[in-house]
Design an enzyme around this catalytic site. Structure first.
Site, PDB file in Angstrom:
ATOM      1  N   GLY A   1       1.436  -6.777   3.897  1.00  0.00           N
ATOM      2  CA  GLY A   1       2.590  -7.583   3.534  1.00  0.00           C
ATOM      3  C   GLY A   1       3.725  -7.374   4.511  1.00  0.00           C
TER       4      GLY A   1
ATOM      5  N   VAL B   1       8.556   0.227  12.649  1.00  0.00           N
ATOM      6  CA  VAL B   1       9.668   0.035  11.709  1.00  0.00           C
ATOM      7  C   VAL B   1       9.264   0.222  10.251  1.00  0.00           C
ATOM      8  CG1 VAL B   1      10.862  -1.553  13.270  1.00  0.00           C
ATOM      9  CG2 VAL B   1       9.290  -2.465  11.542  1.00  0.00           C
TER      10      VAL B   1
ATOM     11  N   GLY C   1       0.810  -1.214   0.000  1.00  0.00           N
ATOM     12  CA  GLY C   1       0.000   0.000   0.000  1.00  0.00           C
ATOM     13  C   GLY C   1       0.840   1.259   0.000  1.00  0.00           C
TER      14      GLY C   1
ATOM     15  N   GLU D   1       8.568   2.713   8.251  1.00  0.00           N
ATOM     16  CA  GLU D   1       9.040   3.791   7.387  1.00  0.00           C
ATOM     17  C   GLU D   1      10.462   4.264   7.662  1.00  0.00           C
ATOM     18  OE1 GLU D   1       5.061   6.229   6.397  1.00  0.00           O
ATOM     19  OE2 GLU D   1       5.119   5.157   8.296  1.00  0.00           O
TER      20      GLU D   1
ATOM     21  N   THR E   1      10.381 -10.433  10.314  1.00  0.00           N
ATOM     22  CA  THR E   1       9.630  -9.524   9.448  1.00  0.00           C
ATOM     23  C   THR E   1      10.082  -8.076   9.630  1.00  0.00           C
ATOM     24  OG1 THR E   1       7.861  -9.495  11.117  1.00  0.00           O
ATOM     25  CG2 THR E   1       7.612 -11.004   9.258  1.00  0.00           C
TER      26      THR E   1
END
Length: 716
Positions: free
Chosen positions: A472, A668, A245, A670, A600
């Site tokens: 995601g 985390v 997005g 950006e 992740t």
């Protein structure tokens, strides 16, 4: 692992340990369905028709021939589409972008404006008819030129004040031993996520249902309810899986046109944007022109700082890309001035894009700091450490934590910064000039009120329901770990359901605030449920459910500057004969709160850094002054970094839990892109002795620059 002890069992804490995605198998096997893949009975397909002129009026739409084509069901346009309401303030505290309120009048404010929707039985029929539709215009002169000296630029408050000022800037600059006064530019950039925007709308028993790809189901639910004058309970939005997005998946033309068509035809209608349409309708990062003025003592300590940023916006909607905002957090000076201005042009509306403001703003301020370090003869890291503020430079508020110095020290050690020869243009590897550069990074660590439902099931498992969105990023997995620790059980006993507005209001996935906001609500609900279970309450077949609302807890927080920080390091190789620039290695060390899932989280940070490389060297959407449209609005014409561009990118972090967050999270999503482009640009200077103040650093710009003699330096 940490260990938690309960009256029932002893489990090792899940937060902070690496876990593969809970939905990973579904995604790699194709069982996870995205918005454009979910089947519906009697589904019709809509295809948007976009304007070919940049400014004017629609004179005529010749629908007769198209309506006679095979499979065509309807053609919606400004003459027959349902009317919608745009006189409201949305969830984010801003009015809706009129681009989403399609077909309301005959005005065309930019090239690629939606002028019609052709609906047919199949996508192929809809596309053929849409490409056949003839639209005539009364064209008017347009203006798409952004440059620094526009006299019609003006300040705009976005999610921060447009301007801040303290001290006497002129006096501070005059008293400085060294002054940097330079202009930096960044181009128009586009999100271009893997999954295009897609939405299906249908009416079911008087209730509007929308299956969508978005960054917040309750956000889209609220916008559609207001726009179509419905009660929010009469609208349900679902978005289980999202293929990226980056700020663009809010309310857009495809959702609204799908709802219009479903209302007119009384059958499900799906609208999917093409890749080319996304370049006009999905928003983008505005180009910026930024001026930075720094005045410093001989040792590099700042006396004066000015950062001014100008971006374009559309003629019908104000959006500010607050590039000057990063200076309000990173560096202080007795004289300190920042300003974010916009100019209205005949272009599509920009929107939020990963690290809005910070990404382009950090390029300018961090490149300027590097120039200051060079002129003062001070190491770039040392100069930044000498200018560490004790409190917010503009707000005066204390920092919740600020571990930037730890990031630089750890990063310098691992990157081998101490062995760096500060002279530019002296290291070679065959035909390649080698250089290293660094830059600092910051991004806000916020949280917004959210609700969550946690159910203790009769079989001993727990179900969490929250209107979160997993773009995601691994949010679904992170929330599973947070819930498991809050419930004091193993992750295998927790099932997290997300992406449904029926679960209640929650923060969107944006601003690096999603996981932090959702985790807060889940922790509250889980705590209350655990207390009820500790009292020996028996669990009925339907389970025991607790609903939480984090509004009160967030409202009780003391005012502080809450941010993630980071230090970026890059090594580049430059071939001055071809203009080729290659990033050989990159390291980012971050202070980003408690890391919920290292697996992740590292993916997110590395992804942001790769995007920073792409921003520095490749990404540039070029607008044709004659037509007002973009050259090559697709992934063939819009260049992004590929595997060959990112051979060795490493991200890690220092210990930095937020003491005011129940889990210690900051965010985390950006921070990884912030400072990355500046680190690459600073490394290119170190390799060649040439300053590149205009992104991207294309081969032609490298070739046109003056190459200095060894140990010298010059400007591009």
């Amino acid at each position: 692992m940490t260990t938690a002890t309960t009256g029932r069992t002893t489990v090792e804490g899940a937060v902070g340990t690496a876990h593969t995605r809970v939905e990973g198998r579904d995604k790699v096997t194709g069982a996870a369905r995205y918005a454009g893949e979910i089947p519906f009975a009697d589904l019709a397909h809509g295809w948007l028709v976009l304007s070919t002129v940049a400014r004017g009026r629609i004179r005529e739409i010749d629908t007769d021939a198209v309506l006679g084509m095979p499979g065509v069901l309807a053609v919606l346009h400004h003459g027959n589409a349902p009317r919608v309401d745009t006189d409201y303030v949305g969830m984010l505290g801003i009015p809706p972008d009129p681009t989403a309120a399609v077909f309301q009048n005959d005005r065309v404010p930019h090239a690629g404006w939606p002028v019609a929707l052709v609906v047919a039985g199949t996508p192929e029929q809809a596309r053929e008819a849409a490409e056949t539709l003839v639209v005539s215009y009364d064209e008017e002169p347009h203006d798409t030129a952004l440059f620094a000296d526009r006299t019609d630029a003006y300040p705009v408050d976005g999610h921060m004040p447009a301007e801040t000022e303290k001290g006497d800037l002129a006096a501070g600059l005059a008293a400085s031993a060294t002054v940097v006064d330079e202009e930096y530019t960044t181009p128009e950039e586009h999100h271009s996520m893997m999954e295009p925007h897609a939405a299906t709308a249908l009416w079911d028993g008087g209730r509007l249902e929308v299956v969508d790809s978005n960054q917040g189901t309750t956000w889209v639910q609220g916008e559609l309810a207001k726009m179509f004058s419905l009660d929010e309970s009469a609208v349900r939005v679902r978005s289980e899986h999202v293929g990226g997005g980056f700020g663009s998946k809010g309310l857009r033309a495809h959702q609204v046109s799908a709802v219009m068509a479903a209302t007119v035809l009384q059958r499900p209608v799906r609208v999917v944007m093409t890749r080319r349409q996304m370049f006009s309708l999905a928003g983008y990062r505005s180009p910026t022109t930024q001026r930075v003025r720094l005045g410093a003592d001989p040792d590099g300590r700042l006396r004066a700082l000015e950062h001014r940023s100008l971006n374009q916006t559309s003629t019908f909607y104000e959006f500010v890309e607050p590039g000057a905002g990063v200076a309000r957090i990173m560096y202080d000076a007795d004289a300190h001035r920042t300003a974010n201005h916009v100019v209205r042009l005949d272009v599509p509306s920009p929107t939020f894009m990963r690290a809005p403001g910070e990404a382009p703003g950090s390029f300018a301020i961090e490149a300027a700091l590097d120039e200051l370090a060079e002129r003062c003869g001070v190491d770039p890291i040392e100069l930044r450490l000498r200018n560490e503020p004790e409190a917010g430079p503009v707000s005066g508020l204390p920092f919740s934590s600020r571990n930037l110095a730890a990031c630089f020290r750890e990063g310098a050690r691992r990157f081998g910064w101490a062995e760096r020869d500060p002279r530019p243009g002296v290291r070679r590897d065959g035909r390649w000039l080698l250089g290293t550069g660094t830059a600092a990074a910051s991004f806000q660590a916020g949280a917004a009120p959210s609700t969550a439902l946690v159910t203790a099931e009769a079989d001993g498992t727990f179900t969490v329901r929250i209107s979160a969105a997993d773009l995601g990023t691994g949010a679904r997995t992170a929330l599973t770990l947070v819930a498991a620790d809050a419930l004091e059980v193993t992750p295998e006993r927790v099932r997290v359901r997300i992406g449904d507005s029926d679960f209640g209001p929650a923060m969107i996935a944006g601003g690096s605030m999603g996981t932090r906001s959702w985790a807060w609500a889940i922790t509250i609900a889980a705590g209350e449920l655990r207390e009820r279970l500790a009292l020996g309450t028996s669990i009925p077949p339907e389970g025991i459910t607790v609903r939480s609302d984090s509004t009160e807890a967030l409202g009780a927080l003391a005012q502080k500057e809450r941010h993630s920080f980071g230090a970026q390091f890059a090594e580049v190789a430059v071939d001055t004969a071809t203009g080729e620039v290659r990033v050989r290695r990159m390291l980012g060390i971050f202070a980003a709160g408690r890391i919920v899932n290292p697996l992740t989280a590292r993916n997110q940070l590395v992804g942001g850094m790769v995007w920073g490389i792409s921003m520095a060297l490749h990404e540039e959407a070029v607008r044709d002054r004659a037509s007002g449209g973009l050259y090559g609005p697709d992934l063939a014409g819009y260049h992004v970094a590929t595997h060959a561009d990112v051979p060795d990118v490493e991200a890690d972090w220092v210990d930095d839990p937020d003491p005011d967050d129940p889990v210690g999270i900051k965010g985390v999503g950006e921070i990884g892109i912030v400072g990355a482009a500046a680190a690459v640009a600073n490394a290119v200077w170190h390799a060649t002795g040439v300053r590149h103040r205009n992104l991207p650093i294309r081969p032609d710009r490298v070739l046109s620059a003056t190459v200095p003699t060894a140990g010298g330096g010059t400007d591009a």
